[in-house]
Design a protein around this motif. Structure first.
Motif: not given
Length: 112
Positions: A13-37
């Motif tokens: 669901x592109x709109x919900x994903x876009x909203x989650x990524x935009x509104x959750x700061x943790x997507x812009x500050x992700x640790x290596x392990x989570x980013x790699x997964x």
């Protein structure tokens, strides 16, 4: 790790994903392990680390969406050529491809 599950639950669901990524700061500050997964599950290319050694997956998600849009545009051009509504030269030009490469794409899609 929560971000990974958020991403996986909303990836269709592109709109919900876009909203989650935009509104959750943790997507812009992700640790290596989570980013790699996330990269592995979603075929995302890992972005460069920021100064703090974290990954900004917002950009990676945006690039993935753009790739999907481009694939959709090319598929539409192939369809228009197959239906005789657009000549192959114009379609190749619009796809930013050579005529030869676009012909190969049309022929490959005919065999699928």
């Amino acid at each position: 790790m929560r971000e990974l599950f958020t991403f996986l639950n909303r990836r269709n669901d592109g709109e919900k994903l876009r909203e989650a990524v935009r509104n959750d700061i943790s997507f812009s500050q992700m640790d290596r392990e989570t980013a790699e997964l996330m990269s592995e599950f979603a075929s995302l290319e890992l972005p460069k680390k920021n100064k703090e050694g974290e990954y900004d997956m917002c950009k990676a998600v945006e690039e993935l969406k753009e790739e999907g849009r481009e694939e959709g545009r090319v598929e539409m051009l192939v369809s228009l050529v197959k239906d005789g509504l657009l000549n192959i030269e114009e379609a190749a030009k619009r796809a930013h491809m050579t005529v030869t490469d676009f012909e190969k794409l049309v022929n490959t899609s005919e065999s699928n």
